[in-house]
Design a protein around this motif. Sequence first.
Motif: not given
Length: 210
Positions: A67, A105, A107, A126-127
């Motif tokens: 990403y 990532q 989160h 997300s996650y």
Amino acid sequence: MRRRLSLASLLIVVVLFAGQVWAGESPSGWKPLMDGKTLAGWHPVGDGKWTVEDGAFVGRANNEKLYGLLFSDKTFKDFKVRFKFKCLSGDSGFYIRTIFKQPDQAHGLQVQVGRTKSGVGGIYESYGRGWVVKPTDAAEKSYTRDDQWNEMVIEARGGDVTVTVNGIKSAEIKGDKGRREGHFALQMHSGCVMHVLFRDIEIIEYPPAP
């Protein structure tokens, strides 16, 4: 005497207004989170490239593995943030109260930014839980303007989050138990051709909710 008082009052208004402008704050209380010339106040992580063009943050990527994220340096608690976006290709989002975990990532809650049928204006964790609120295709089509600038407003107070796109409410959650403080982040999704633009990012910060 009245004339002198009027002139004095006018001078006070001018000074107060100038003070707000010099402090980077508009009379309405909105504060800019970008200077329109540099990435100052933000930092990129992951793949792809973020640039500043014609006053906008521009993200471009070509089927990257990671990403591409643009994180705010500061963290925020309770606020109203507004910005304009245009997604020409790919899948993007605006994260709120997020934290970063290596290598790419973000989160936390993400408000979807993209083209119609991608869930624009919906809220995704997300996650975590995945879609928390996802608009129907019909609702999304009523407020999303593909290939044009769109305005999004996100208001977060405690566990309550409301999203509007072009003046129409697209998502709302009440009493959410998620994180109450974190960064903003702009997203370029991995594995697709990305071309997304953000401009005029501004914020009003509120005192923390009890």
